[in-house]
Design a protein around this motif. Structure first.
Motif, PDB file in Angstrom:
ATOM      1  N   ARG A  84       2.704  -1.601   5.206  1.00  0.00           N
ATOM      2  CA  ARG A  84       1.208  -1.529   5.135  1.00  0.00           C
ATOM      3  C   ARG A  84       0.797  -2.465   3.743  1.00  0.00           C
ATOM      4  O   ARG A  84       0.868  -2.140   2.730  1.00  0.00           O
ATOM      5  CB  ARG A  84       0.540  -0.314   4.777  1.00  0.00           C
ATOM      6  CG  ARG A  84       0.478   0.764   6.081  1.00  0.00           C
ATOM      7  CD  ARG A  84      -0.439   1.797   6.054  1.00  0.00           C
ATOM      8  NE  ARG A  84      -0.388   3.054   6.718  1.00  0.00           N
ATOM      9  CZ  ARG A  84      -1.165   3.912   6.945  1.00  0.00           C
ATOM     10  NH1 ARG A  84      -2.074   4.092   6.106  1.00  0.00           N
ATOM     11  NH2 ARG A  84      -0.669   5.106   7.635  1.00  0.00           N
ATOM     12  N   GLY A  93       1.012  -1.110  -0.112  1.00  0.00           N
ATOM     13  CA  GLY A  93      -0.059  -0.176  -0.097  1.00  0.00           C
ATOM     14  C   GLY A  93       0.694   1.234  -0.255  1.00  0.00           C
ATOM     15  O   GLY A  93       1.997   1.316  -0.584  1.00  0.00           O
ATOM     16  N   CYS A  94       0.548   2.131   0.717  1.00  0.00           N
ATOM     17  CA  CYS A  94       1.216   3.591   0.926  1.00  0.00           C
ATOM     18  C   CYS A  94       2.283   3.542   1.668  1.00  0.00           C
ATOM     19  O   CYS A  94       3.213   4.573   1.399  1.00  0.00           O
ATOM     20  CB  CYS A  94       0.138   4.565   1.256  1.00  0.00           C
ATOM     21  SG  CYS A  94      -0.208   4.247   3.032  1.00  0.00           S
ATOM     22  N   GLU A  95       2.669   2.541   2.406  1.00  0.00           N
ATOM     23  CA  GLU A  95       3.779   2.524   3.229  1.00  0.00           C
ATOM     24  C   GLU A  95       4.382   0.799   3.079  1.00  0.00           C
ATOM     25  O   GLU A  95       3.557  -0.018   3.035  1.00  0.00           O
ATOM     26  CB  GLU A  95       3.851   3.015   4.603  1.00  0.00           C
ATOM     27  CG  GLU A  95       3.656   4.257   4.541  1.00  0.00           C
ATOM     28  CD  GLU A  95       3.024   4.648   6.096  1.00  0.00           C
ATOM     29  OE1 GLU A  95       3.451   3.770   7.094  1.00  0.00           O
ATOM     30  OE2 GLU A  95       2.864   5.857   6.310  1.00  0.00           O
ATOM     31  N   ARG A 116      -5.256   7.101   0.826  1.00  0.00           N
ATOM     32  CA  ARG A 116      -3.846   6.882   0.379  1.00  0.00           C
ATOM     33  C   ARG A 116      -3.543   5.464  -0.017  1.00  0.00           C
ATOM     34  O   ARG A 116      -2.834   5.113  -0.846  1.00  0.00           O
ATOM     35  CB  ARG A 116      -2.827   7.787   1.278  1.00  0.00           C
ATOM     36  CG  ARG A 116      -1.365   7.674   0.437  1.00  0.00           C
ATOM     37  CD  ARG A 116      -0.516   8.550   1.502  1.00  0.00           C
ATOM     38  NE  ARG A 116      -0.909   9.889   1.417  1.00  0.00           N
ATOM     39  CZ  ARG A 116      -1.424  10.653   2.463  1.00  0.00           C
ATOM     40  NH1 ARG A 116      -1.378   9.822   3.643  1.00  0.00           N
ATOM     41  NH2 ARG A 116      -1.734  11.805   2.628  1.00  0.00           N
ATOM     42  N   HIS A 117      -3.783   4.858   1.355  1.00  0.00           N
ATOM     43  CA  HIS A 117      -3.510   3.280   1.273  1.00  0.00           C
ATOM     44  C   HIS A 117      -4.538   2.802   0.518  1.00  0.00           C
ATOM     45  O   HIS A 117      -3.865   1.937  -0.290  1.00  0.00           O
ATOM     46  CB  HIS A 117      -3.719   2.922   2.695  1.00  0.00           C
ATOM     47  CG  HIS A 117      -3.309   1.335   2.714  1.00  0.00           C
ATOM     48  ND1 HIS A 117      -2.248   1.057   2.261  1.00  0.00           N
ATOM     49  CD2 HIS A 117      -4.211   0.131   3.173  1.00  0.00           C
ATOM     50  CE1 HIS A 117      -2.354  -0.364   2.808  1.00  0.00           C
ATOM     51  NE2 HIS A 117      -3.390  -0.822   3.124  1.00  0.00           N
ATOM     52  N   ASN A 125      -4.207  -0.892   8.875  1.00  0.00           N
ATOM     53  CA  ASN A 125      -3.593  -0.272   7.822  1.00  0.00           C
ATOM     54  C   ASN A 125      -4.675   0.936   7.323  1.00  0.00           C
ATOM     55  O   ASN A 125      -4.017   1.809   6.432  1.00  0.00           O
ATOM     56  CB  ASN A 125      -3.531  -1.290   6.398  1.00  0.00           C
ATOM     57  CG  ASN A 125      -2.654  -2.275   6.701  1.00  0.00           C
ATOM     58  OD1 ASN A 125      -1.344  -2.058   7.456  1.00  0.00           O
ATOM     59  ND2 ASN A 125      -2.335  -3.432   6.029  1.00  0.00           N
TER      60      ASN A 125
END
Length: 317
Positions: free
Chosen positions: A44, A39-41, A156-157, A136
């Motif tokens: 995550r 995902g975004c990080e 964002r995720h 998350n």
């Protein structure tokens, strides 16, 4: 059920399910399991299920044909207990609810939303194999009770998950990855559906709307959000089962996203959790006052409250 790995991160799953029509003998709907989608990080990641339009009708069309037919997407966040079928079958608490596995729910949603890509997002953590935790998407404790904020990064995720999931599944050029600017492919639309515990993600999105709509990168993605469905929301915390913050609800109403609220007596008429019904009432009343695009329904009103009817709302909404 048979499963064959098509890559290290993608599996194709085939099911013969009563009520799902096949266009040609031997051609079953195919759900693609996408494992550890980032995902975004970096920390995550989520597992996803994808059922594309031609596949949901039993067609044996190619992935390219599916992506060209439609760029409309439905994302589903399941509740407690719900997991992949093979995992639920191994757990005493899960085996009795196999008809609500992620795979079978995906097929149910495909009938409810024809000609759309169906995405089912598995909770990243299942405490004691039954308590779904969407940490998350929203700050959560072990049991999945949320602590909402305005900047946790749920949108964002989700954008990153969909972009990376589409890339893994071969659905190219639908949602460019982060860093490509504000591009969103023409015709891209998104609806999000939360069931039970999964509604905590939708609630978090409501709190984030003001910031994300003003964000140059996320704004165009959020503007493609057409519908949000709350299906009998609930979680183990003692409050914030429904959003009651006036500022957050004002942003939701101003967004012109269509809000669909479907509940059963299991959640909103439980005397042991009376705050759930009160919060639901405040959520609906405030959105009505704000002129939101709102529809609502109480299902199984004349039947005793039951967890069976709680799950049945997935078919009935």
């Amino acid at each position: 059920m048979s499963a064959a790995a098509s890559s290290s991160s993608t599996q194709a799953l085939e099911f013969g399910v009563p009520g799902v029509q096949e266009t040609r003998p031997g051609c079953l709907p195919r759900l693609r399991r996408l494992v550890n989608v980032p995902g975004c990080e970096p920390d995550r990641v989520n597992d996803l299920l994808l059922l594309s339009p031609s596949e949901s009708h039993g067609s044996c069309g190619t992935d390219t044909e599916s992506s060209e037919n439609c760029n409309s997407h439905v994302v589903f966040f399941p509740g407690d207990i719900q997991n992949f079928q093979q995992d639920m079958a191994l757990q005493p608490d899960g085996a009795q609810w196999l008809s609500w596995s992620l795979e079978l729910v995906a097929l149910t949603l495909a009938r409810r939303f024809p000609n759309r890509h169906i995405w089912v997002i598995r909770a990243s953590r299942m405490y004691l194999h039954k308590f779904s935790c969407y940490h998350n998407f929203v700050e959560s404790n072990l049991f999945g009770a949320p602590e909402h904020s305005t900047d946790y990064g749920a949108f964002r995720h989700l954008r990153a998950l969909l972009s990376n999931g589409m890339e893994q599944a071969g659905l190219s050029n639908l949602l460019p990855p982060k860093g490509v600017g504000d591009r969103v492919a023409p015709g891209f639309t998104l609806a999000v559906v939360g069931f039970s515990k999964g509604c905590v993600v939708l609630n978090q999105m409501v709190y984030e709307l003001a910031m994300t709509r003003a964000d140059p990168e996320l704004g165009p993605f959020v503007e493609c959000l057409s519908d949000m469905y709350w299906l009998d929301g609930g979680h183990p915390g003692g409050s914030e089962t429904w959003v009651t913050d006036k500022r957050a609800l004002g942003e939701l109403a101003a967004s012109r996203v269509a809000v669909h609220v479907h509940v059963t007596p299991y959640e909103v008429r439980d005397p042991m959790r009376a705050w759930v019904g009160r919060e639901h009432g405040r959520f609906v009343k405030k959105l009505e006052e704000l002129g939101a695009r709102l529809s609502q329904k109480l299902h199984f009103e004349d039947e005793p409250a039951s967890i069976e009817n709680h799950f049945r709302i997935i078919q009935d909404f």
